[in-house]
Design a protein around this motif. Structure first.
Motif, PDB file in Angstrom:
ATOM      1  N   SER A 161      20.563  12.088  36.916  1.00 38.02           N
ATOM      2  CA  SER A 161      19.591  12.207  37.993  1.00 38.02           C
ATOM      3  C   SER A 161      20.277  11.888  39.308  1.00 38.02           C
ATOM      4  O   SER A 161      20.794  10.781  39.490  1.00 38.02           O
ATOM      5  CB  SER A 161      18.409  11.248  37.763  1.00 38.02           C
ATOM      6  OG  SER A 161      17.474  11.357  38.821  1.00 38.02           O
ATOM      7  N   TYR A 162      20.309  12.884  40.205  1.00 30.62           N
ATOM      8  CA  TYR A 162      20.981  12.679  41.488  1.00 30.62           C
ATOM      9  C   TYR A 162      20.481  13.734  42.473  1.00 30.62           C
ATOM     10  O   TYR A 162      20.555  14.928  42.192  1.00 30.62           O
ATOM     11  CB  TYR A 162      22.494  12.787  41.322  1.00 30.62           C
ATOM     12  CG  TYR A 162      23.293  12.545  42.589  1.00 30.62           C
ATOM     13  CD1 TYR A 162      23.309  11.284  43.188  1.00 30.62           C
ATOM     14  CD2 TYR A 162      24.018  13.577  43.175  1.00 30.62           C
ATOM     15  CE1 TYR A 162      24.043  11.067  44.344  1.00 30.62           C
ATOM     16  CE2 TYR A 162      24.754  13.353  44.324  1.00 30.62           C
ATOM     17  CZ  TYR A 162      24.766  12.102  44.909  1.00 30.62           C
ATOM     18  OH  TYR A 162      25.489  11.888  46.058  1.00 30.62           O
ATOM     19  N   LYS A 163      19.953  13.290  43.599  1.00 30.77           N
ATOM     20  CA  LYS A 163      19.416  14.197  44.617  1.00 30.77           C
ATOM     21  C   LYS A 163      18.438  15.181  43.968  1.00 30.77           C
ATOM     22  O   LYS A 163      17.458  14.767  43.372  1.00 30.77           O
ATOM     23  CB  LYS A 163      20.559  14.896  45.364  1.00 30.77           C
ATOM     24  CG  LYS A 163      21.408  13.935  46.198  1.00 30.77           C
ATOM     25  CD  LYS A 163      22.457  14.678  47.024  1.00 30.77           C
ATOM     26  CE  LYS A 163      23.241  13.717  47.897  1.00 30.77           C
ATOM     27  NZ  LYS A 163      24.289  14.401  48.683  1.00 30.77           N
ATOM     28  N   TYR A 166      18.305  16.905  37.985  1.00 28.96           N
ATOM     29  CA  TYR A 166      17.714  16.041  36.970  1.00 28.96           C
ATOM     30  C   TYR A 166      17.915  16.689  35.606  1.00 28.96           C
ATOM     31  O   TYR A 166      17.646  17.879  35.427  1.00 28.96           O
ATOM     32  CB  TYR A 166      16.213  15.821  37.209  1.00 28.96           C
ATOM     33  CG  TYR A 166      15.619  14.812  36.256  1.00 28.96           C
ATOM     34  CD1 TYR A 166      15.734  13.452  36.512  1.00 28.96           C
ATOM     35  CD2 TYR A 166      14.989  15.218  35.091  1.00 28.96           C
ATOM     36  CE1 TYR A 166      15.221  12.514  35.624  1.00 28.96           C
ATOM     37  CE2 TYR A 166      14.473  14.288  34.196  1.00 28.96           C
ATOM     38  CZ  TYR A 166      14.588  12.936  34.468  1.00 28.96           C
ATOM     39  OH  TYR A 166      14.103  12.011  33.592  1.00 28.96           O
ATOM     40  N   GLN A 250      28.239  13.200  40.383  1.00 30.01           N
ATOM     41  CA  GLN A 250      27.756  13.035  41.755  1.00 30.01           C
ATOM     42  C   GLN A 250      28.804  13.536  42.752  1.00 30.01           C
ATOM     43  O   GLN A 250      28.469  14.179  43.751  1.00 30.01           O
ATOM     44  CB  GLN A 250      27.424  11.563  42.034  1.00 30.01           C
ATOM     45  CG  GLN A 250      26.181  11.065  41.307  1.00 30.01           C
ATOM     46  CD  GLN A 250      26.494  10.506  39.923  1.00 30.01           C
ATOM     47  OE1 GLN A 250      27.496  10.871  39.310  1.00 30.01           O
ATOM     48  NE2 GLN A 250      25.628   9.623  39.435  1.00 30.01           N
ATOM     49  N   TYR A 253      28.735  17.279  42.741  1.00 34.01           N
ATOM     50  CA  TYR A 253      27.527  17.727  43.433  1.00 34.01           C
ATOM     51  C   TYR A 253      27.744  17.706  44.945  1.00 34.01           C
ATOM     52  O   TYR A 253      27.493  18.701  45.640  1.00 34.01           O
ATOM     53  CB  TYR A 253      26.358  16.810  43.040  1.00 34.01           C
ATOM     54  CG  TYR A 253      25.006  17.235  43.543  1.00 34.01           C
ATOM     55  CD1 TYR A 253      24.663  17.146  44.897  1.00 34.01           C
ATOM     56  CD2 TYR A 253      24.030  17.701  42.664  1.00 34.01           C
ATOM     57  CE1 TYR A 253      23.418  17.517  45.357  1.00 34.01           C
ATOM     58  CE2 TYR A 253      22.776  18.088  43.122  1.00 34.01           C
ATOM     59  CZ  TYR A 253      22.477  17.987  44.463  1.00 34.01           C
ATOM     60  OH  TYR A 253      21.233  18.367  44.897  1.00 34.01           O
ATOM     61  N   ASP A 271      25.167  14.852  32.521  1.00 36.21           N
ATOM     62  CA  ASP A 271      26.374  14.063  32.725  1.00 36.21           C
ATOM     63  C   ASP A 271      27.279  14.160  31.502  1.00 36.21           C
ATOM     64  O   ASP A 271      26.891  14.648  30.441  1.00 36.21           O
ATOM     65  CB  ASP A 271      26.006  12.611  32.997  1.00 36.21           C
ATOM     66  CG  ASP A 271      26.925  11.955  34.011  1.00 36.21           C
ATOM     67  OD1 ASP A 271      28.039  12.484  34.214  1.00 36.21           O
ATOM     68  OD2 ASP A 271      26.532  10.933  34.607  1.00 36.21           O
TER      69      ASP A 271
END
Length: 468
Positions: A161-163, A166, A250, A253, A271
């Motif tokens: 989960s990042y920005k 998800y 991350q 991304y 991930d």
């Protein structure tokens, strides 16, 4: 039992190179059934030493087994088949298991409980078995290749989960791998990978400068070139030649977003397993060994081509390939009847080729006038061939499945012929180069096996290397 009385101390550079050079010869990769049978045969030979437990079940009902060998103060986890098109690890696992089981002195000096998952994705690996009998046959390899869609890859489907990204759709196989990591709580984790062509390269979860010389010495000693072109992703931190820090999803991304591109397109995964293992303070190693050597893989001679021009040419060809494959898929979508892993992968990877090309074009626009090395030019050229043959070949197989099943409408049959013609042209062009040669499996297994031992020698509390 191996006679290790006169052998160098386990963990020294001399011993690691000796052991790496003694990997057995092979001319084929084991099927999933053969791999399981050989692991069970080793367990039957050493019932008091090798333990096994079922840690999960594949989506098609295949048991996934965790083997444990020995009892020590440290823990290591080695996993094969995390990408089912990368079977060098199957041979590495069989050799590692045999060595640990048959050499008590070696095992005791390592002072480690070894945990081994022979194949994390048996369903996917079965879709590659068409080329396992003769992996030196480049054409058959291309025609029988399979790689799962990103969101079906065991290695890359851990929660994330990042920005705007998800992901929580952990497959049963991913849950089994997570269970293996949580069971082992590894000091060392090695998911076994291999690349397709070029040279050897390595990823580490953190910088370990003492490890770099032996990671360079292993390929050199066994005649495997080092990869000196660009890393798989330009965002990776270079620790030494052909050695990179894994970084984070991350990081990837943010890097992609900075170029104005979509950092999380449809079909993106989660991930990595190495990120999941970080909670245990684990040192993770990935040793990427090529099946095919390329004479330009380690050629750092300055070429006459500007790097930005090489990026632009590669980008244009990738966009063209992705556009063609996507157009073929668009035409057949109304007529498709079978939901197969090959089709799901083709649906994601065809536009992914376009995305990779757009990334190269975006980078070219910001690149300086510097001249590229020969290996950098070759890496970009090889990337085009990889995308064309992998995704084109899987689309051909997906459409052929419809035709063979008798469910293909006339338009699907027409597109199947067009896809076959396009792929055959790309394959002919790639084979005409005639420069890549299959590497001896003993050499690539030896490097991978040696890299495991070398990383193990750097664990806290392990005997420091001597001056060799």
């Amino acid at each position: 039992m191996h006679d290790s009385a006169a052998a160098p101390t386990a963990g020294t550079v001399e011993d690691i190179l000796r052991r790496a050079g003694a990997a057995p010869s092979h001319t084929s990769f084991p099927t999933v059934d053969a791999l399981n049978e050989q692991m069970e045969a080793l367990r039957a030979q050493h019932p008091d030493l090798i333990r096994s437990e079922r840690i999960g079940t594949s989506r098609l009902g295949e048991p996934i087994t965790l083997y444990s060998i020995g009892e020590g103060t440290r823990s290591a986890l080695v996993v094969g088949g995390v990408h089912p098109n990368e079977p060098i690890g199957s041979l590495t696992i069989l050799h590692l298991t045999e060595q640990l089981a048959s050499d008590a002195a070696f095992r005791e000096e390592l002072d480690t409980t070894w945990h081994i998952v022979p194949c994390a994705d048996p369903d996917g690996m079965r879709l590659n078995e068409g080329w396992f009998a003769d992996p030196s046959d480049r054409e058959r390899y291309a025609r029988e290749f399979y790689r799962p869609a990103p969101d079906e890859q065991v290695e890359w489907t851990f929660p994330f989960s990042y920005k705007k990204a998800y992901f929580d759709a952990m497959m049963p196989e991913t849950q089994a791998l997570a269970r293996a990591i949580d069971t082992a709580r590894p000091d060392l984790y090695v998911p076994l990978h291999n690349s397709e062509g070029g040279g050897a390269y390595f990823y580490l979860s953190r910088p370990v400068p003492e490890l770099y010389p032996i990671l360079h010495a292993l390929p050199a000693a066994l005649g495997v070139p080092l990869h000196t072109g660009e890393a798989e992703g330009a965002h990776f931190t270079v620790l030494a030649s052909a050695i990179y820090e894994m970084g984070t999803l991350q990081d990837a991304y943010d890097w992609t977003e900075a170029y104005g591109l979509d950092p999380y397109p449809p079909g993106s995964a989660g991930d990595a397993s190495t990120s999941y293992a970080q909670k245990y303070g684990t040192l993770s190693l990935i040793a990427e060994l090529p099946q095919f050597s390329d004479p330009f893989a380690d050629d750092t001679t300055i070429s006459e081509t500007r790097y930005r021009d090489a990026l632009r040419e590669s980008g244009e060809k990738l966009v063209d390939a992705g556009t063609r494959l996507t157009a073929l898929l668009t035409r057949v979508e109304p007529h498709l009847r079978l939901d197969t892993p090959l089709l799901r992968a083709a649906r994601v990877f065809a536009p992914a080729a376009t995305g990779a090309g757009e990334e190269s074009l975006a980078r070219a626009a910001q690149e300086s006038d510097r001249l590229a090395t020969v290996s950098e030019v070759e890496t970009l050229s090889g990337l085009v061939r990889l995308h064309r043959l992998r995704w084109g070949g899987m689309l051909v197989r997906a459409l052929r499945a419809e035709v063979d099943a008798g469910t293909a409408a006339p338009e699907l049959r027409r597109v199947a012929v067009e896809a076959q013609t396009l792929f055959d042209g790309w394959l002919h062009e790639a084979l005409q180069r005639g420069e890549s040669t299959p590497l001896p499996l003993s050499a690539v297994v030896g490097v991978q096996y040696g890299a495991i031992l070398a990383a193990h020698a750097q664990l806290e509390g392990t005997r420091a290397w001597d001056s060799h």
